[in-house]
Write a protein that holds these residues in place. Structure first.
Motif, PDB file in Angstrom:
ATOM      1  N   PRO A 169       5.476  17.293  -0.377  1.00 50.30           N
ATOM      2  CA  PRO A 169       4.545  16.772   0.636  1.00 50.30           C
ATOM      3  C   PRO A 169       3.076  16.913   0.249  1.00 50.30           C
ATOM      4  CG  PRO A 169       6.320  17.971   1.699  1.00 50.30           C
ATOM      5  CD  PRO A 169       6.506  18.183   0.228  1.00 50.30           C
ATOM      6  N   GLU A 170       2.735  17.985  -0.483  1.00 52.52           N
ATOM      7  CA  GLU A 170       1.335  18.172  -0.883  1.00 52.52           C
ATOM      8  C   GLU A 170       0.850  17.037  -1.773  1.00 52.52           C
ATOM      9  OE1 GLU A 170       3.640  20.477  -0.865  1.00 52.52           O
ATOM     10  OE2 GLU A 170       2.847  21.875   0.652  1.00 52.52           O
ATOM     11  N   ASP A 171       1.737  16.462  -2.579  1.00 53.42           N
ATOM     12  CA  ASP A 171       1.350  15.325  -3.417  1.00 53.42           C
ATOM     13  C   ASP A 171       0.954  14.126  -2.556  1.00 53.42           C
ATOM     14  OD1 ASP A 171       1.946  16.686  -5.829  1.00 53.42           O
ATOM     15  OD2 ASP A 171       4.072  16.186  -5.612  1.00 53.42           O
ATOM     16  N   ILE A 226      -3.414  12.696  -1.950  1.00 54.47           N
ATOM     17  CA  ILE A 226      -3.961  11.399  -2.346  1.00 54.47           C
ATOM     18  C   ILE A 226      -3.933  10.376  -1.216  1.00 54.47           C
ATOM     19  CG2 ILE A 226      -3.358  11.704  -4.781  1.00 54.47           C
ATOM     20  CD1 ILE A 226      -0.884   9.964  -4.234  1.00 54.47           C
ATOM     21  N   PHE A 227      -3.486  10.786  -0.032  1.00 60.89           N
ATOM     22  CA  PHE A 227      -3.262   9.838   1.051  1.00 60.89           C
ATOM     23  C   PHE A 227      -4.542   9.109   1.447  1.00 60.89           C
ATOM     24  CE2 PHE A 227      -2.324   8.318   5.294  1.00 60.89           C
ATOM     25  CZ  PHE A 227      -0.991   7.942   5.220  1.00 60.89           C
ATOM     26  N   HIS A 228      -5.625   9.840   1.597  1.00 59.96           N
ATOM     27  CA  HIS A 228      -6.860   9.211   2.050  1.00 59.96           C
ATOM     28  C   HIS A 228      -7.344   8.174   1.055  1.00 59.96           C
ATOM     29  CE1 HIS A 228     -11.158   8.748   2.996  1.00 59.96           C
ATOM     30  NE2 HIS A 228     -10.800   9.013   4.229  1.00 59.96           N
ATOM     31  N   GLU A 229      -7.356   8.507  -0.221  1.00 61.73           N
ATOM     32  CA  GLU A 229      -7.851   7.565  -1.230  1.00 61.73           C
ATOM     33  C   GLU A 229      -6.945   6.337  -1.361  1.00 61.73           C
ATOM     34  OE1 GLU A 229      -9.890  11.348  -2.051  1.00 61.73           O
ATOM     35  OE2 GLU A 229      -7.775  10.835  -1.723  1.00 61.73           O
ATOM     36  N   GLY A 262       0.808  -1.212   0.000  1.00 63.72           N
ATOM     37  CA  GLY A 262       0.000   0.000   0.000  1.00 63.72           C
ATOM     38  C   GLY A 262       0.841   1.261   0.000  1.00 63.72           C
ATOM     39  N   MET A 263       1.920   1.275   0.780  1.00 71.41           N
ATOM     40  CA  MET A 263       2.779   2.455   0.822  1.00 71.41           C
ATOM     41  C   MET A 263       3.520   2.640  -0.508  1.00 71.41           C
ATOM     42  SD  MET A 263       2.068   3.764   3.688  1.00 71.41           S
ATOM     43  CE  MET A 263       3.269   5.101   3.681  1.00 71.41           C
ATOM     44  N   SER A 264       3.896   1.536  -1.149  1.00 71.15           N
ATOM     45  CA  SER A 264       4.554   1.679  -2.457  1.00 71.15           C
ATOM     46  C   SER A 264       3.566   2.194  -3.489  1.00 71.15           C
ATOM     47  CB  SER A 264       5.150   0.343  -2.896  1.00 71.15           C
ATOM     48  OG  SER A 264       4.138  -0.607  -3.207  1.00 71.15           O
ATOM     49  N   TYR A 265       2.296   1.769  -3.395  1.00 68.62           N
ATOM     50  CA  TYR A 265       1.261   2.311  -4.289  1.00 68.62           C
ATOM     51  C   TYR A 265       1.089   3.805  -4.060  1.00 68.62           C
ATOM     52  CZ  TYR A 265      -0.520  -2.284  -5.831  1.00 68.62           C
ATOM     53  OH  TYR A 265      -0.668  -3.519  -6.400  1.00 68.62           O
ATOM     54  N   LEU A 266       1.149   4.216  -2.794  1.00 66.10           N
ATOM     55  CA  LEU A 266       1.034   5.636  -2.478  1.00 66.10           C
ATOM     56  C   LEU A 266       2.122   6.433  -3.196  1.00 66.10           C
ATOM     57  CD1 LEU A 266      -0.119   7.990  -0.667  1.00 66.10           C
ATOM     58  CD2 LEU A 266       1.628   7.332   1.002  1.00 66.10           C
ATOM     59  N   ILE A 267       3.348   5.934  -3.174  1.00 67.30           N
ATOM     60  CA  ILE A 267       4.453   6.638  -3.836  1.00 67.30           C
ATOM     61  C   ILE A 267       4.265   6.631  -5.345  1.00 67.30           C
ATOM     62  CG2 ILE A 267       6.944   6.677  -4.189  1.00 67.30           C
ATOM     63  CD1 ILE A 267       5.977   7.573  -1.422  1.00 67.30           C
ATOM     64  N   ARG A 268       3.810   5.525  -5.896  1.00 68.67           N
ATOM     65  CA  ARG A 268       3.537   5.486  -7.344  1.00 68.67           C
ATOM     66  C   ARG A 268       2.539   6.577  -7.715  1.00 68.67           C
ATOM     67  NH1 ARG A 268       5.086   1.347 -10.544  1.00 68.67           N
ATOM     68  NH2 ARG A 268       3.425   1.865 -12.035  1.00 68.67           N
ATOM     69  N   ALA A 269       1.460   6.655  -6.956  1.00 71.99           N
ATOM     70  CA  ALA A 269       0.427   7.643  -7.246  1.00 71.99           C
ATOM     71  C   ALA A 269       0.945   9.063  -7.055  1.00 71.99           C
ATOM     72  CB  ALA A 269      -0.801   7.397  -6.366  1.00 71.99           C
ATOM     73  N   ALA A 270       1.763   9.275  -6.031  1.00 71.04           N
ATOM     74  CA  ALA A 270       2.303  10.616  -5.766  1.00 71.04           C
ATOM     75  C   ALA A 270       3.219  11.070  -6.891  1.00 71.04           C
ATOM     76  CB  ALA A 270       3.044  10.629  -4.432  1.00 71.04           C
TER      77      ALA A 270
END
Length: 352
Positions: free
Chosen positions: A309-311, A315-318, A287-295
């Protein structure tokens, strides 16, 4: 598992140089084209665009009739490739996704490919409507399709290299539903809320603009293939390799991860919640790696070559809410508690 052979489109994807700036323009054109079919959903359109370029599956949340299917049909039209949809029902079996049988005009049994196999490698968007109405056996097949983009059928491996899976859950009617297992929920890059537009202009347009009354004609009016779905895998890899995450941001994300998993250690406090008994699990490495991909995709769409950080916060909640599993005593207050938890994590963990 047999390795899929490259077709011409795969070869073109691997050897042609990719112009990130030019592709960013196409991504924004993609968003504008989708916005012609839905109104008041700018946030959802941006999140789905991020998912498309991060090559991640999406779980949709929303009431009946808010336009989830129209939105996904618009995404599929603008992507090109094939679109398939299946309805989750209590009697749906895994085989129904792969094939169906019938008697032909001669009275002889026939077997035809089902929605997953019908278009072969050209399958671009697969929409599972009301996924929580389907049995766990169906979830298991879908989990493999999402994880490996392949299935085994008729003694053959079928590969879907360009596939994105979208699903929605019925959160109103609870009868004859099966909650998604944690492994399946963790395979979705995001959980995106689709709600009725709140502004009067969008509501008025939805009700009185006749073009929204005939969905088939509306979708048919959109430009087909704004993006070339066959090139998105290669582009996604270039985005991930090009957009920079600084050491300071890496530390920030690691601190966020620890605070979500161990909120007590970060001084998180939520009214009427025993923080020491709140978290049952979640916020996985995947999940955390997906977060970075999305960011990284969010930074690219914003015209930057570095994640800020704003990136992450945007998207953190979604990306993370559906991966945070609470102990049963707090599950009925899930939405309220998870929002409070994430908000307090951002307040307590200093950004670089």
């Amino acid at each position: 598992m047999n390795s899929p052979t490259l077709d011409r489109s795969d070869i073109a994807e691997t050897i042609e140089p990719l112009d990130l700036q030019g592709w960013r323009g196409r991504a924004l054109d993609f968003e504008r084209e989708i916005a012609k079919a839905v109104v008041g959903q700018e946030r959802a359109i941006r999140l789905l665009t991020i998912a498309v370029f991060a090559r991640g599956h999406v779980l949709l949340e929303g009431d009946v009739g808010v336009g989830k299917t129209t939105l996904l049909r618009a995404v599929a039209r603008a992507l090109g490739g094939a679109y398939e949809r299946i309805e989750g029902t209590i009697d749906l079996m895994p085989s129904d996704m792969i094939y169906y049988t019938f008697l032909n005009e001669d009275g002889k049994p026939r077997v035809e490919p089902g929605p997953v196999l019908r278009h072969g490698r050209d399958l671009s968007v697969f929409f599972f409507n009301e996924i929580n109405r389907a049995r766990p056996q169906v979830h298991s097949l879908l989990l493999r399709l999402m994880a490996e983009r392949s299935i085994t059928a008729f003694n053959q491996e079928h590969v879907f290299p360009h596939l994105l899976v979208f699903a929605d859950r019925n959160r109103i009617e609870r009868e004859e539903t099966f909650e998604l297992p944690a492994a399946a929920r963790d395979r979705f890059l995001m959980e995106v809320a689709i709600s009725t537009p709140s502004d009067e202009k969008s509501r008025r347009e939805l009700l009185f603009a006749t073009r929204f009354h005939d969905v088939d004609t509306l979708i048919g009016s959109l430009k087909d293939g704004v993006l070339d779905y066959r090139r998105l895998n290669g582009l996604a890899n270039v985005i991930q390799d090009t957009i920079v995450v600084s050491p300071a941001l890496e530390r920030y994300v690691l601190n966020l991860w620890k605070a979500i998993r161990e909120p007590g250690s970060a001084g998180i406090q939520i009214p009427n919640v025993d923080i020491s008994r709140l978290i049952a699990g979640g916020a996985s490495p995947r999940g955390m790696s997906y977060l970075i991909r999305a960011a990284r995709v969010e930074a690219w769409l914003s015209g930057r070559d570095m994640v800020v950080p704003e990136d992450i916060r945007d998207i953190f909640h979604e990306c993370m809410a559906h991966r945070i599993f609470l102990t049963p005593v707090y599950e009925l207050r899930r939405e309220e508690i998870v929002r409070s938890l994430i908000a307090d994590v951002f307040a307590k963990v200093p950004a670089p």
